[in-house]
Write an enzyme that holds these catalytic residues in place. Structure first.
Site, PDB file in Angstrom:
ATOM      1  N   THR A 263       4.300  -8.721   8.753  1.00 58.89           N
ATOM      2  CA  THR A 263       5.478  -9.038   7.949  1.00 58.89           C
ATOM      3  C   THR A 263       5.395 -10.397   7.277  1.00 58.89           C
ATOM      4  OG1 THR A 263       7.896  -8.977   7.957  1.00 58.89           O
ATOM      5  CG2 THR A 263       6.826 -10.101   9.801  1.00 58.89           C
TER       6      THR A 263
ATOM      7  N   GLN B 221      11.364 -13.417  11.420  1.00 60.08           N
ATOM      8  CA  GLN B 221      10.203 -12.634  11.010  1.00 60.08           C
ATOM      9  C   GLN B 221       8.940 -13.063  11.759  1.00 60.08           C
ATOM     10  OE1 GLN B 221      10.639  -9.841   8.884  1.00 60.08           O
ATOM     11  NE2 GLN B 221      12.658 -10.513   9.589  1.00 60.08           N
TER      12      GLN B 221
ATOM     13  N   HIS C 256       7.807 -11.103  14.938  1.00 63.38           N
ATOM     14  CA  HIS C 256       7.176  -9.790  14.875  1.00 63.38           C
ATOM     15  C   HIS C 256       5.759  -9.803  15.438  1.00 63.38           C
ATOM     16  CE1 HIS C 256       9.672  -6.825  12.755  1.00 63.38           C
ATOM     17  NE2 HIS C 256      10.209  -7.839  12.108  1.00 63.38           N
TER      18      HIS C 256
ATOM     19  N   GLU D  33       6.808  -9.757   0.784  1.00 66.10           N
ATOM     20  CA  GLU D  33       7.474  -8.549   1.276  1.00 66.10           C
ATOM     21  C   GLU D  33       8.991  -8.747   1.225  1.00 66.10           C
ATOM     22  OE1 GLU D  33       7.567  -5.877   5.388  1.00 66.10           O
ATOM     23  OE2 GLU D  33       7.003  -7.999   5.468  1.00 66.10           O
ATOM     24  N   HIS D  34       9.469  -9.827   1.829  1.00 67.79           N
ATOM     25  CA  HIS D  34      10.894 -10.173   1.823  1.00 67.79           C
ATOM     26  C   HIS D  34      11.075 -11.506   1.113  1.00 67.79           C
ATOM     27  CE1 HIS D  34      10.198  -8.039   5.777  1.00 67.79           C
ATOM     28  NE2 HIS D  34      11.142  -7.263   5.244  1.00 67.79           N
TER      29      HIS D  34
ATOM     30  N   ASP E 192      16.510  -5.069   7.655  1.00 65.13           N
ATOM     31  CA  ASP E 192      15.708  -4.394   8.668  1.00 65.13           C
ATOM     32  C   ASP E 192      16.462  -3.256   9.336  1.00 65.13           C
ATOM     33  OD1 ASP E 192      13.425  -5.867   8.298  1.00 65.13           O
ATOM     34  OD2 ASP E 192      13.836  -7.294   9.902  1.00 65.13           O
TER      35      ASP E 192
ATOM     36  N   GLU F  49     -13.137  14.656 -32.055  1.00 63.84           N
ATOM     37  CA  GLU F  49     -13.586  14.286 -30.709  1.00 63.84           C
ATOM     38  C   GLU F  49     -14.784  15.113 -30.253  1.00 63.84           C
ATOM     39  OE1 GLU F  49     -10.275  14.403 -28.023  1.00 63.84           O
ATOM     40  OE2 GLU F  49      -9.411  12.542 -28.825  1.00 63.84           O
TER      41      GLU F  49
ATOM     42  N   HIS G 269     -11.394  23.329 -28.123  1.00 60.14           N
ATOM     43  CA  HIS G 269      -9.979  23.010 -27.974  1.00 60.14           C
ATOM     44  C   HIS G 269      -9.194  23.551 -29.166  1.00 60.14           C
ATOM     45  CE1 HIS G 269     -11.341  20.364 -24.820  1.00 60.14           C
ATOM     46  NE2 HIS G 269     -10.131  19.874 -24.612  1.00 60.14           N
TER      47      HIS G 269
END
Length: 436
Positions: free
Chosen positions: A240, A262, A265, A331-332, A365, A419, A424
């Protein structure tokens, strides 16, 4: 926490990115180790998983495929307060996730020419729920609910076996799975679990999934990279990160509390404060020292805050703070700014943005209704957090009638010829030629 002083420096985008604190060596080692573990599970299946459980979790002889009665027992015995909290979180995340499912949209390109944009759910999803230093029952909600909202029909859940629970998965995780009606659950953890979900394990009745999602440590995140291309993955939600941008009037106690929240963690967790106030930085450092010493996981917090991935970053002004934050792509991201609401538009790279000092990451969270499975390691510059869209595939459904095709017939043929792909054009001409 170390100090990175960027004041008085003119930094290019590359130099700003180089100033970002990261534990690069740990990440490199995790990539190599995770790839080997995933490959071993692919080759040896259940045997490899059992060896890993004994080595990493201290568990042997356990039920890898969780029996139905384990789920029922966990739900029956869960603390009523915890059950109520899970039910509230489920309802809030369900509402938040519903906004992430686009409506079917039809576009009329011209008379008789239509393109329908629709979003199809994948058939089968594997979700990973961490259970090491913290058994994250809330992650069951964050992974399963968006998949259900997206319309996924089959969900398999994996979480590590726990020696403290006789080889069973953490009971609150099992209770959360039961609340959500998930009955395919496997007691397996780490990079091996990601490999098992991706490749399947026949002896366990585990079929391969289409998408693997869920947070974890750097080994879990690296394992997702190892299986990318075999299955879809969400962003690499590894160890985290929290980055707090604060002005001189911010509350140092609240900032310190959020950094520590945090850091608890994992030893690899990143906690970063960015400010143009030396005085605030010093006051936060004092509060961190006081709070960290008395929190339950003080040793883990000390390692995380003392690692190369954590720092106090001093900047000249708001513009430099914005540039640093967007380079870091946390992340945060918490904005402890007097003008947080209006300032938020400048902070474009973050997994989730928390405005003001009454919106801590802890809220996200658990109970905000947003999702806490978010990109780490700078991936928020280009990758989203987990949501219902993680499990949806956009598809275009094209419908032209003869008259509509005739209107673009000449253009198709011209482009096909230039092309060097004449067949096609011939495929279009065949619809207008004489078949007689």
């Amino acid at each position: 926490m170390r100090t990175i002083d960027l004041r008085g420096r003119e930094l290019s985008a590359a130099a700003m990115l180089a100033a970002v604190p990261r534990a690069a060596q740990a990440r490199a080692e995790a990539l190599d180790t995770a790839a080997r573990i995933v490959d071993d599970v692919h080759r040896r299946g259940e045997e490899s998983l059992r060896e890993q459980a004994e080595r990493f979790d201290g568990v042997s002889g356990h039920d890898i495929r969780v029996p139905a009665e384990h789920l029922a027992d966990a739900l029956d015995s869960v603390d009523p307060r915890v059950r109520a909290a899970l039910e509230t979180a489920i309802e809030r995340v369900r509402r938040g996730s519903a906004a992430q499912v686009p409506a079917v949209r039809a576009t009329e390109i011209g008379p008789g020419a239509r393109i329908v944009q629709r979003w199809q759910p994948v058939d089968r999803v594997g979700v990973y729920i961490p259970g090491g230093k913290a058994a994250l029952a809330s992650s069951v909600v964050m992974n399963v609910v968006p998949a259900q909202v997206a319309g996924v029909s089959r969900i398999a859940l994996a979480s590590p076996a726990q020696s403290a629970h006789g080889g069973r998965i953490d009971p609150t995780i099992l209770a959360a799975a039961a609340l959500l009606g998930v009955d395919e659950v496997y007691a397996m953890g780490g990079a091996g679990a990601i490999g098992a979900l991706a490749w399947g394990v026949e002896s366990l009745g585990l079929d391969p999934v289409d998408v693997v999602a869920g947070p974890g440590n750097n080994y879990v995140a690296s394992a997702k990279r190892a299986v990318a291309g075999i299955v879809g993955t969400d962003s690499e939600a590894g160890a985290t990160e929290i980055l707090i941008v604060a002005d001189a009037n911010a509350d140092p106690l609240l900032i310190a509390a959020d950094l520590i929240s945090q850091a608890e963690h994992d030893e690899q967790a990143s906690a970063v404060l960015v400010t143009d106030s030396r005085q605030l930085a010093e006051r936060v450092a004092g509060e961190v020292a006081t709070l960290a010493a008395r929190t339950r996981h003080s040793e883990r917090v000390a390692v995380a805050l003392g690692g190369p991935q954590s720092a106090v970053v001093l900047v000249d002004d708001r513009a430099m703070a914005v540039a640093f934050s967007n380079a870091y792509a946390p992340e945060h991201l918490e904005l402890h700014l007097a003008d947080a609401e209006s300032a938020a538009d400048s902070f474009t790279s973050a997994g989730a943005v928390f405005l003001g000092d009454q919106t801590p990451v802890s809220l996200g969270d658990y109970m905000a209704g947003s999702n806490h499975v978010l990109p780490t390691g700078g991936q928020a510059r280009y990758a989203p957090g987990l949501g219902a869209y993680t499990f949806l595939r956009p598809q275009q459904v094209i419908s032209y009638d003869r008259e509509a095709l005739a209107l673009v017939r000449e253009g198709v043929v011209a482009l096909a010829e230039v092309e060097g792909l004449p067949a096609h054009g011939e495929a279009v001409e065949a619809r207008f030629g004489d078949r007689g």
